[in-house]
Enzyme design. Structure first.
Site, PDB file in Angstrom:
ATOM      1  N   ILE A  57       0.843  -1.203   0.000  1.00  0.00           N
ATOM      2  CA  ILE A  57       0.000   0.000   0.000  1.00  0.00           C
ATOM      3  C   ILE A  57       0.875   1.248   0.000  1.00  0.00           C
ATOM      4  O   ILE A  57       0.702   2.153  -0.812  1.00  0.00           O
ATOM      5  CB  ILE A  57      -0.958  -0.009   1.218  1.00  0.00           C
ATOM      6  CG1 ILE A  57      -1.954  -1.167   1.083  1.00  0.00           C
ATOM      7  CG2 ILE A  57      -1.672   1.325   1.362  1.00  0.00           C
ATOM      8  CD1 ILE A  57      -2.718  -1.491   2.356  1.00  0.00           C
TER       9      ILE A  57
ATOM     10  N   ARG B 248      -4.749   1.285  10.923  1.00  0.00           N
ATOM     11  CA  ARG B 248      -5.657   0.802  11.953  1.00  0.00           C
ATOM     12  C   ARG B 248      -5.852   1.909  12.978  1.00  0.00           C
ATOM     13  O   ARG B 248      -4.914   2.665  13.255  1.00  0.00           O
ATOM     14  CB  ARG B 248      -5.049  -0.428  12.662  1.00  0.00           C
ATOM     15  CG  ARG B 248      -5.199  -1.737  11.924  1.00  0.00           C
ATOM     16  CD  ARG B 248      -6.647  -2.230  11.931  1.00  0.00           C
ATOM     17  NE  ARG B 248      -6.790  -3.544  11.328  1.00  0.00           N
ATOM     18  CZ  ARG B 248      -7.171  -3.778  10.074  1.00  0.00           C
ATOM     19  NH1 ARG B 248      -7.424  -2.771   9.265  1.00  0.00           N
ATOM     20  NH2 ARG B 248      -7.307  -5.027   9.634  1.00  0.00           N
TER      21      ARG B 248
ATOM     22  N   GLU C 105     -14.952   0.722  15.911  1.00  0.00           N
ATOM     23  CA  GLU C 105     -15.726   0.881  14.674  1.00  0.00           C
ATOM     24  C   GLU C 105     -16.999   0.041  14.765  1.00  0.00           C
ATOM     25  O   GLU C 105     -16.946  -1.082  15.260  1.00  0.00           O
ATOM     26  CB  GLU C 105     -14.889   0.420  13.472  1.00  0.00           C
ATOM     27  CG  GLU C 105     -13.679   1.304  13.216  1.00  0.00           C
ATOM     28  CD  GLU C 105     -12.826   0.830  12.033  1.00  0.00           C
ATOM     29  OE1 GLU C 105     -13.272  -0.049  11.281  1.00  0.00           O
ATOM     30  OE2 GLU C 105     -11.709   1.330  11.893  1.00  0.00           O
TER      31      GLU C 105
ATOM     32  N   HIS D  46     -14.166   3.556   7.244  1.00  0.00           N
ATOM     33  CA  HIS D  46     -13.344   2.401   6.885  1.00  0.00           C
ATOM     34  C   HIS D  46     -13.672   1.918   5.470  1.00  0.00           C
ATOM     35  O   HIS D  46     -14.002   0.741   5.257  1.00  0.00           O
ATOM     36  CB  HIS D  46     -13.518   1.269   7.903  1.00  0.00           C
ATOM     37  CG  HIS D  46     -12.350   0.305   7.902  1.00  0.00           C
ATOM     38  ND1 HIS D  46     -11.918  -0.366   9.035  1.00  0.00           N
ATOM     39  CD2 HIS D  46     -11.512  -0.089   6.905  1.00  0.00           C
ATOM     40  CE1 HIS D  46     -10.871  -1.127   8.729  1.00  0.00           C
ATOM     41  NE2 HIS D  46     -10.608  -0.976   7.445  1.00  0.00           N
TER      42      HIS D  46
END
Lengths: 317, 317
Positions: A152, A232, A261, A280
């Site tokens: 990523i 995170r 979450e 998210h």
């Protein structure tokens, strides 16, 4: 297709049939599905490979699971599995890699540009029918720091190059240090953040990264810098971030992940003008993308090659 | 610095002193300024080079202007000068090139990503304190078509590559056709637009491009395609675009330039939900950038080298 096909169990609370259909389309015929712990327990006998999301891990110690030889998690982060004592120590676990870079890097540049070009001001002018030209800055020459240079982070680096940014990075392994203009190690956080215009977190959550971005690190950042978290929620000490954002020290915090979450309705972040909340969504798992990754891994599994995304249990990702 | 310095006149309604100070900092000492037609007329005798914005061109035919050997316009577009019969035919005119690509390409991707990732929905969810994850698309594999592949278009191409888009282009000269995956000529507009997800206009305004994007071209586009105009308002037949946007045929029109600027307060565009208006701000002329470009050109002028951005009067840009 090799005739010696492994018996696959797909577990997903509401999409197991879709994943199974996708995998079936690749020529695998021995695919079972389960959506509840009961179904999973019934389907386990004979299962060799599990493709799972929110799998009832306590089943993995039962005799019914004795045939399971590999667990492929749906998702890039496996912090939940690593913290779970039910997972047999010797069961290979893989996570999805190389699937989220495109989406997450687009998310990052969406918000970098949205803030830099002051799109809210532009949109308000249209509502007001007012002609209000103003000059905004360019990303050229600004410094972006990426904490975590996996697949990523590497994709964020690539796009940052197209915007002619200076690219700094911090990583624990240093394996992709060559991608960035300046690389920092895990004991150089303050030096890393103090020159950045943008700090982007793509780190995995491990014991070493839990609350790594605390008040000290946030205070070491430039007051007009911005923070983006696509890793995170627990990478950031959220109470410290709240205090810092209230003080006006940072220009913006763009948060896609949170300690809890969904973010509770009464959370102070929702009403902070310099905090940008997204639910998210930066790196969506598409059924097609995950199935393709999984099928490639199954082929490697059958041929005895090393699996992609194999988790190092000691390292935690 | 060469001792044979040209005598420079900077004309700008409100920033002439700033430009002059910048040019002076490069070592040029013979720099005069004017902000009104009267001041300009007084300063013209002996002037060899004009750096001008909204210059009172009728002065150029007066005897006071007989020493003027070159006119450098501040700005990338010179359509106003080309349409002006006061400009002596043999006076070399240059425009600013290679200065706007960075800003304009950032503008384009700001809005492409803003729309693609549905930032308005994300922002509304935060206001509503609602956790509303949704999946958006990626730019990867989408087709962007750039009409006009000069220095601005080329920079849009470069960034589109970083987003793994398919890049098509249309240009009159074909000089930079090698930059794009598919190149179209000026008589292939319909073929060019019909496969695009995004049509971006960076063309100069000339007799050949006036109202080039009319109802026929807009109707040939895919109904879920979007249009971005960072060139000149008159490239588009605005009444046709209004009708098309009302019909819901295109997904969005992002407009930085208009037939009449400022866009009148009562213009229907302001209230159209799929039209995104910005007040001609995508490519800001910075004093530093323009002065740097100009000074480099003055050096070329002194050395008898071809000037950058020299306008072909016949072509019109």
């Amino acid at each position: 297709m090799n005739t010696s096909q492994p018996t696959i169990l797909v577990f997903h609370p509401n999409q197991s049939k879709e994943y199974a259909a996708c995998i079936h389309d690749y020529g695998f015929t021995s695919v079972k599905t389960a959506s509840t712990p009961e179904e999973a327990e019934n389907q386990l006998p004979g299962t060799e490979v599990i493709l799972g999301w929110n799998f009832p891990t306590q089943l993995l110690h039962k005799p019914a699971a004795s045939s399971v030889r590999w667990f492929q998690s749906i998702g890039a982060g496996v912090d939940d599995l690593m913290a779970d004592p039910s997972i047999p120590e010797n069961l290979p676990i893989t996570r999805i890699v190389n699937q989220f870079g495109t989406y997450i890097s687009e998310y990052v540049f969406t918000f970098l540009l949205y803030l830099l070009k002051d799109v809210p001001r532009i949109r308000q002018s249209q509502i007001d029918r007012s002609w209000d030209p103003f000059t905004s800055e360019s990303l050229t020459g600004k410094t972006i720091g990426i904490a975590g240079i996996g697949s990523i982070g590497a994709e964020i680096v690539r796009k940052a190059r197209a915007f002619d940014m200076d690219v700094h990075g911090l990583s624990f392994s240093g394996k992709q240090a060559h991608l960035v203009d300046r690389h920092f190690t895990a004991d150089e956080w303050e030096d890393f953040v103090k020159e950045l215009d943008y700090l982007v977190l793509t780190l995995p959550l491990t014991r070493a990264t839990h609350h790594i971005v605390n008040r000290d690190i946030l205070s070491a950042m430039k007051s007009n810098a911005s923070l983006v978290n696509v890793g995170r929620g627990e990478l950031i000490a959220e109470e410290d971030l709240q205090a810092v954002m209230r003080s006006g020290h940072l220009q913006a915090a763009v948060l896609d992940v949170f300690e809890k979450e969904p973010l509770p309705e009464d959370h102070p972040f929702y009403s902070m003008p310099n905090v940008y909340i997204t639910p998210h969504l930066s790196g969506p798992s598409t059924t097609e993308g995950v199935s393709h990754f999984f099928v490639e891994n199954v082929k490697r599994f059958l041929e005895g090659q090393p699996l992609h995304g194999l988790v190092d249990r000691k390292r935690g990702y």
